[in-house]
Design an enzyme around this catalytic site. Structure first.
Site, PDB file in Angstrom:
ATOM      1  N   ARG A  76     -17.341  -6.322  -9.399  1.00  0.00           N
ATOM      2  CA  ARG A  76     -16.750  -5.094  -8.862  1.00  0.00           C
ATOM      3  C   ARG A  76     -17.686  -3.892  -9.069  1.00  0.00           C
ATOM      4  O   ARG A  76     -17.815  -3.029  -8.214  1.00  0.00           O
ATOM      5  CB  ARG A  76     -15.386  -4.804  -9.502  1.00  0.00           C
ATOM      6  CG  ARG A  76     -14.302  -5.779  -9.099  1.00  0.00           C
ATOM      7  CD  ARG A  76     -12.913  -5.345  -9.546  1.00  0.00           C
ATOM      8  NE  ARG A  76     -12.392  -4.235  -8.746  1.00  0.00           N
ATOM      9  CZ  ARG A  76     -11.783  -4.364  -7.577  1.00  0.00           C
ATOM     10  NH1 ARG A  76     -11.601  -5.561  -7.043  1.00  0.00           N
ATOM     11  NH2 ARG A  76     -11.346  -3.312  -6.929  1.00  0.00           N
ATOM     12  N   ASN A 108      -6.945   4.002  -9.199  1.00  0.00           N
ATOM     13  CA  ASN A 108      -8.248   3.395  -8.946  1.00  0.00           C
ATOM     14  C   ASN A 108      -9.199   3.607 -10.114  1.00  0.00           C
ATOM     15  O   ASN A 108      -9.157   4.637 -10.792  1.00  0.00           O
ATOM     16  CB  ASN A 108      -8.850   3.959  -7.663  1.00  0.00           C
ATOM     17  CG  ASN A 108      -8.013   3.602  -6.448  1.00  0.00           C
ATOM     18  OD1 ASN A 108      -7.132   2.757  -6.545  1.00  0.00           O
ATOM     19  ND2 ASN A 108      -8.278   4.226  -5.326  1.00  0.00           N
ATOM     20  N   VAL A 109     -10.054   2.625 -10.300  1.00  0.00           N
ATOM     21  CA  VAL A 109     -11.018   2.674 -11.404  1.00  0.00           C
ATOM     22  C   VAL A 109     -12.447   2.818 -10.868  1.00  0.00           C
ATOM     23  O   VAL A 109     -13.402   2.722 -11.619  1.00  0.00           O
ATOM     24  CB  VAL A 109     -10.890   1.391 -12.286  1.00  0.00           C
ATOM     25  CG1 VAL A 109      -9.521   1.338 -12.940  1.00  0.00           C
ATOM     26  CG2 VAL A 109     -11.144   0.110 -11.481  1.00  0.00           C
ATOM     27  N   HIS A 125      -5.398   4.175 -14.779  1.00  0.00           N
ATOM     28  CA  HIS A 125      -5.794   2.806 -15.141  1.00  0.00           C
ATOM     29  C   HIS A 125      -7.205   2.707 -15.705  1.00  0.00           C
ATOM     30  O   HIS A 125      -7.756   1.612 -15.787  1.00  0.00           O
ATOM     31  CB  HIS A 125      -5.638   1.874 -13.922  1.00  0.00           C
ATOM     32  CG  HIS A 125      -4.209   1.625 -13.543  1.00  0.00           C
ATOM     33  ND1 HIS A 125      -3.841   0.997 -12.371  1.00  0.00           N
ATOM     34  CD2 HIS A 125      -3.049   1.915 -14.195  1.00  0.00           C
ATOM     35  CE1 HIS A 125      -2.511   0.917 -12.315  1.00  0.00           C
ATOM     36  NE2 HIS A 125      -2.012   1.481 -13.397  1.00  0.00           N
ATOM     37  N   CYS A 156     -23.307  -1.732 -32.238  1.00  0.00           N
ATOM     38  CA  CYS A 156     -22.812  -2.196 -33.545  1.00  0.00           C
ATOM     39  C   CYS A 156     -22.672  -3.713 -33.595  1.00  0.00           C
ATOM     40  O   CYS A 156     -22.322  -4.279 -34.634  1.00  0.00           O
ATOM     41  CB  CYS A 156     -21.457  -1.540 -33.865  1.00  0.00           C
ATOM     42  SG  CYS A 156     -20.047  -2.323 -33.048  1.00  0.00           S
ATOM     43  N   ALA A 237      -6.108   5.112   5.729  1.00  0.00           N
ATOM     44  CA  ALA A 237      -6.191   6.374   4.990  1.00  0.00           C
ATOM     45  C   ALA A 237      -7.342   7.243   5.495  1.00  0.00           C
ATOM     46  O   ALA A 237      -7.205   8.465   5.606  1.00  0.00           O
ATOM     47  CB  ALA A 237      -6.358   6.086   3.491  1.00  0.00           C
TER      48      ALA A 237
HETATM   49  P1  OAD Z   1      -3.061  -3.080  -3.939  1.00  0.00           P
HETATM   50  O1  OAD Z   1      -4.241  -3.936  -3.603  1.00  0.00           O
HETATM   51  O2  OAD Z   1      -1.906  -3.716  -4.617  1.00  0.00           O
HETATM   52  O3  OAD Z   1      -2.480  -2.425  -2.605  1.00  0.00           O
HETATM   53  C1  OAD Z   1      -3.334  -1.808  -1.669  1.00  0.00           C
HETATM   54  C2  OAD Z   1      -2.439  -1.145  -0.636  1.00  0.00           C
HETATM   55  O4  OAD Z   1      -3.259  -0.423   0.241  1.00  0.00           O
HETATM   56  C3  OAD Z   1      -1.607  -2.106   0.212  1.00  0.00           C
HETATM   57  O5  OAD Z   1      -0.275  -1.632   0.304  1.00  0.00           O
HETATM   58  C4  OAD Z   1      -2.293  -2.059   1.585  1.00  0.00           C
HETATM   59  O6  OAD Z   1      -1.365  -2.228   2.655  1.00  0.00           O
HETATM   60  C5  OAD Z   1      -2.865  -0.670   1.569  1.00  0.00           C
HETATM   61  N1  OAD Z   1      -4.076  -0.504   2.381  1.00  0.00           N
HETATM   62  C6  OAD Z   1      -5.086  -1.384   2.564  1.00  0.00           C
HETATM   63  N2  OAD Z   1      -6.051  -0.848   3.314  1.00  0.00           N
HETATM   64  C7  OAD Z   1      -5.639   0.413   3.610  1.00  0.00           C
HETATM   65  C8  OAD Z   1      -6.200   1.483   4.345  1.00  0.00           C
HETATM   66  N3  OAD Z   1      -7.384   1.368   4.943  1.00  0.00           N
HETATM   67  N4  OAD Z   1      -5.498   2.633   4.465  1.00  0.00           N
HETATM   68  C9  OAD Z   1      -4.282   2.761   3.860  1.00  0.00           C
HETATM   69  N5  OAD Z   1      -3.709   1.783   3.155  1.00  0.00           N
HETATM   70  C10 OAD Z   1      -4.372   0.633   3.019  1.00  0.00           C
HETATM   71  O7  OAD Z   1      -3.638  -1.843  -4.762  1.00  0.00           O
HETATM   72  P2  OAD Z   1      -2.902  -0.881  -5.776  1.00  0.00           P
HETATM   73  O8  OAD Z   1      -1.551  -0.509  -5.287  1.00  0.00           O
HETATM   74  O9  OAD Z   1      -3.855   0.199  -6.090  1.00  0.00           O
HETATM   75  O10 OAD Z   1      -4.616  -2.418 -11.673  1.00  0.00           O
HETATM   76  O11 OAD Z   1      -2.758  -1.818  -7.040  1.00  0.00           O
HETATM   77  C11 OAD Z   1      -2.192  -1.296  -8.208  1.00  0.00           C
HETATM   78  C12 OAD Z   1      -2.910  -1.843  -9.422  1.00  0.00           C
HETATM   79  O12 OAD Z   1      -2.856  -3.258  -9.409  1.00  0.00           O
HETATM   80  C13 OAD Z   1      -4.394  -1.532  -9.467  1.00  0.00           C
HETATM   81  O13 OAD Z   1      -4.670  -0.283 -10.066  1.00  0.00           O
HETATM   82  C14 OAD Z   1      -4.953  -2.632 -10.295  1.00  0.00           C
HETATM   83  C15 OAD Z   1      -4.167  -3.785  -9.697  1.00  0.00           C
HETATM   84  O14 OAD Z   1      -4.083  -4.885 -10.449  1.00  0.00           O
HETATM   85  C16 OAD Z   1      -5.570  -2.597 -12.602  1.00  0.00           C
HETATM   86  O15 OAD Z   1      -6.709  -2.881 -12.349  1.00  0.00           O
HETATM   87  C17 OAD Z   1      -5.103  -2.397 -13.987  1.00  0.00           C
END
Ligand code: OAD
Length: 249
Positions: A76, A108-109, A125, A156, A237
């Site tokens: 990543r 996001n990270v 996160h 260390c 987006a």
């Molecule tokens: P997800 O991968 O779960 O969801 C991504 C979302 O973005 C989905 O609902 C897609 O439909 C939408 N999507 C994809 N492409 C898009 C675009 N071009 N424009 C708009 N929307 C779009 O990601 P997160 O919700 O961020 O945690 O996931 C939450 C957490 O789960 C993350 O922070 C991560 C993961 O495990 C950790 O790493 C701790």
């Protein structure tokens, strides 16, 4: 244009133009057009397709096989190092400069919001670009790509882990409280590119909606948040967010 012919996007742009307190909550979808794969519903991750994020981003997986977990994060890091902010990141940075009270809450990270110039960021996160030593506890910025060894080690001698919040771990309390409290008093909350299934982040816009905020969801598809949102704007987006913010002057 009269309100009865305005599209939902124009209606939201009007609300945004009037708002003095705005929160944006972002997820992986906001970085999709930068070339960063989302966690769910994406394809083309090759080797990593067979792993669920829940199975790698957790402390037990790391204790069992730190090199495996680190290979995922190293992949990543290499991928994100070659990515640039897209027009959605840029538009959110521009929105911050125009709105008196603005907070960007991100799951996001990848660091792309900061690269785009956003400053008021609550990172829920953690960051791909920080490590934490399991020996001495030191947290350090680490932008080396590639890493010299996997798993990497601290000066260390201790094992380093990504400074990322894993499943089963607590989010940074101050950032979380800031996210909940700021969203609850916001007039508009934008929820961009998140599947809204990972808690507690997913609870922020639900709580804000109950507190009277107008919640706007921007996503390619409906999510569990959609029934609670005041508006759902369907589309990428990188297209929708600039259109929305472009209406703010
Ligand atoms: P997800 O991968 O779960 O969801 C991504 C979302 O973005 C989905 O609902 C897609 O439909 C939408 N999507 C994809 N492409 C898009 C675009 N071009 N424009 C708009 N929307 C779009 O990601 P997160 O919700 O961020 O945690 O996931 C939450 C957490 O789960 C993350 O922070 C991560 C993961 O495990 C950790 O790493 C701790």
């Amino acid at each position: 244009m009269s309100s009865d012919t305005a599209t939902p996007l124009e209606d939201v742009a009007v609300r945004l133009r009037a708002a003095r307190r705005v929160v944006a909550l972002t997820g992986a979808g906001v970085s999709a057009e930068s070339g960063v794969p989302t966690f769910r519903g994406s394809s083309g991750e090759g080797l990593w397709e067979k792993f669920r994020p829940e199975d790698l981003a957790n402390p037990d997986a790391f204790a069992r096989d730190p090199a495996l977990v680190w290979r995922w994060y190293a992949w990543r890091r290499e991928l994100v190092a070659g990515c640039r902010p897209n027009p959605a990141h840029d538009a959110l940075a521009a929105l911050e400069r125009r709105v008196p009270e603005f907070l960007l809450v991100t799951q996001n990270v990848d660091g792309l919001h900061a690269s785009a110039g956003s400053q008021r960021i609550a990172e829920l996160h953690g960051s791909l670009w920080r490590t934490r030593c399991l020996g001495c506890g030191a947290i350090a910025e680490d932008r080396r790509v590639p890493l010299p060894e996997l798993p990497p080690r601290c000066g260390c001698g201790g094992l380093l882990r990504p400074d990322i919040v894993w499943f089963g771990e607590s989010l940074p309390e101050a950032e979380l409280v800031r996210g909940f409290e700021t969203a609850a008093v916001a007039e508009v909350v934008l929820v961009i590119g998140t599947s809204s299934i990972v808690y507690p982040a997913a609870a922020i816009p639900q709580h804000a909606a109950r507190s009277g905020a107008f919640v706007v969801e921007i996503n390619l598809e409906p999510t569990p948040l959609t029934p609670h949102a005041g508006a759902f704007l369907s589309g990428p987006a990188a297209v929708i967010v600039p259109q929305l913010v472009g209406g703010v002057s």
